[in-house]
Design a protein around this motif. Structure first.
Motif, mmCIF file in Angstrom:
data_model
loop_
_atom_site.group_PDB
_atom_site.id
_atom_site.type_symbol
_atom_site.label_atom_id
_atom_site.label_comp_id
_atom_site.label_asym_id
_atom_site.label_seq_id
_atom_site.Cartn_x
_atom_site.Cartn_y
_atom_site.Cartn_z
ATOM 1 N N ILE A 14 -20.913 -13.038 111.968
ATOM 2 C CA ILE A 14 -21.585 -14.655 112.039
ATOM 3 C C ILE A 14 -22.490 -14.867 110.879
ATOM 4 C CG2 ILE A 14 -22.633 -16.473 113.786
ATOM 5 C CD1 ILE A 14 -19.835 -15.311 114.880
ATOM 6 N N GLY A 59 -21.902 -9.119 116.559
ATOM 7 C CA GLY A 59 -21.413 -10.199 115.559
ATOM 8 C C GLY A 59 -22.401 -10.665 114.590
ATOM 9 N N MET A 83 -25.169 -3.754 118.331
ATOM 10 C CA MET A 83 -24.008 -3.401 117.986
ATOM 11 C C MET A 83 -22.985 -4.221 118.552
ATOM 12 S SD MET A 83 -24.443 0.609 117.465
ATOM 13 C CE MET A 83 -25.447 1.113 118.938
HETATM 14 N N1 LIG Z 1 -17.007 -14.431 118.122
HETATM 15 C C1 LIG Z 1 -16.090 -13.214 117.775
HETATM 16 N N2 LIG Z 1 -14.875 -13.512 118.219
HETATM 17 C C2 LIG Z 1 -13.886 -12.330 117.913
HETATM 18 N N3 LIG Z 1 -14.386 -11.363 117.471
HETATM 19 C C3 LIG Z 1 -15.643 -11.324 116.847
HETATM 20 C C4 LIG Z 1 -16.629 -12.290 117.104
HETATM 21 N N4 LIG Z 1 -17.809 -12.121 116.618
HETATM 22 C C5 LIG Z 1 -17.755 -10.891 115.919
HETATM 23 N N5 LIG Z 1 -16.299 -10.432 116.185
HETATM 24 C C6 LIG Z 1 -15.853 -9.105 115.714
HETATM 25 O O1 LIG Z 1 -16.481 -8.010 116.305
HETATM 26 C C7 LIG Z 1 -16.412 -6.727 115.398
HETATM 27 C C8 LIG Z 1 -18.106 -6.555 115.532
HETATM 28 O O2 LIG Z 1 -18.675 -7.358 114.783
HETATM 29 P P1 LIG Z 1 -19.992 -7.234 113.436
HETATM 30 O O3 LIG Z 1 -20.281 -8.530 113.122
HETATM 31 O O4 LIG Z 1 -19.574 -6.101 113.037
HETATM 32 O O5 LIG Z 1 -21.074 -6.725 114.616
HETATM 33 P P2 LIG Z 1 -22.685 -6.433 114.304
HETATM 34 O O6 LIG Z 1 -22.811 -6.626 113.060
HETATM 35 O O7 LIG Z 1 -23.343 -7.148 115.393
HETATM 36 O O8 LIG Z 1 -22.480 -4.976 114.806
HETATM 37 C C9 LIG Z 1 -16.017 -7.319 114.133
HETATM 38 O O9 LIG Z 1 -14.795 -6.745 114.193
HETATM 39 C C10 LIG Z 1 -16.255 -8.636 114.276
HETATM 40 O O10 LIG Z 1 -15.234 -9.144 113.271
#
Ligand SMILES: Nc1ncnc2c1ncn2[C@@H]1O[C@H](COP(=O)(O)OP(=O)(O)O)[C@@H](O)[C@H]1O
Ligand SMILES: O=C(O)C1=C[C@@H](OP(=O)(O)O)[C@@H](O)[C@H](O)C1
Ligand SMILES: [Mg+2]
Length: 198
Positions: free
Chosen positions: A38, A34, A31
């Motif tokens: 991403i 990203g 969790m």
């Molecule tokens: N490289 C990054 N730089 C800054 N914020 C990021 C980056 N990658 C992800 N985030 C932010 O971190 C938070 C969690 O990302 P998310 O994609 O929801 O993660 P996951 O799906 O793996 O739980 C979101 O607010 C996202 O925009």
């Protein structure tokens, strides 16, 4: 399913599409790593459909992930996750971002291994914590000490995420840079595979 096409595909995206062929690209990891953010960006750059499995689960169940956990428990959520992922991976190419526990479930992991190229977004505890503590929609982190819970999950899960085909370090860096590193890593992995088969 969202399907957005970049107006101009970059040479890196075109090379990635060429090696990926009809395979799916599947994001795994803890969790906050990203996967959703991403994954969406990579799909957009590749001009491929994007599906976030949590969103798909919420759509078919008409409940939020938190409601599903509260009403039916984690085991039922995992069973639903397995079914949704099996269906999504039947055809490709597309980009699929999974929830953090999907790759940990033996059945789901086998489907992912068969269904495409897995990408582990690996991040350290402080990066993950910084990102997840801003929101409260993750039921597994509703504990007395969520940072410790996250750390325990890292210790349990990292040996399993390590089985993914490709690993990219997720860190405090621009999202498009991480997305480009994912594409480079996929190209390197699939080119290596081709060499081994020659
Ligand atoms: N490289 C990054 N730089 C800054 N914020 C990021 C980056 N990658 C992800 N985030 C932010 O971190 C938070 C969690 O990302 P998310 O994609 O929801 O993660 P996951 O799906 O793996 O739980 C979101 O607010 C996202 O925009
Ligand atoms: O790690 C997990 O077991 C979970 C991660 C969540 O997805 P994200 O990794 O996208 O937050 C979501 O599937 C659910 O809350 C369970
Ligand atoms: Mg997510």
């Amino acid at each position: 399913m969202t399907h957005s096409i970049s107006l101009v595909a970059s040479p890196l995206a075109e090379r990635t599409r060429a090696v990926l062929k009809r395979r799916n690209l599947i994001f795994v990891g803890l969790m906050g790593a990203g996967k959703s953010a991403i994954g969406r960006l990579v799909a957009n750059q590749l001009g491929l459909p994007f599906v976030d499995t949590d969103n798909e689960i919420e759509r078919v169940s008409r409940m939020t992930i938190s409601e599903l956990f509260a009403t039916y428990g984690e085991a039922e959520f995992r069973a639903l996750e397995t079914r949704v992922i099996r269906r999504l991976l039947r055809s490709g190419p597309k980009v699929v971002s999974t929830g953090g526990g999907a790759f940990i479930n033996d059945k789901t992991r086998r489907q992912i291994e068969r269904g495409g190229i897995s990408v582990w977004l690996k991040a350290d505890l402080d990066v993950l914590w910084e990102r997840v503590n801003k929101r409260d929609h993750r039921p597994l982190l509703k504990t007395e000490n969520p940072k410790l819970t996250l750390e325990n999950l890292m210790n349990e899960r990292y040996p399993i995420y390590q089985r993914a085909n490709v690993t990219v370090i997720s860190r405090d860096e621009r999202k498009d840079i991480i997305a480009a590193e994912v594409m480079e890593a996929v190209i390197a992995h699939l080119s290596q595979g081709r060499k081994n088969h020659e």
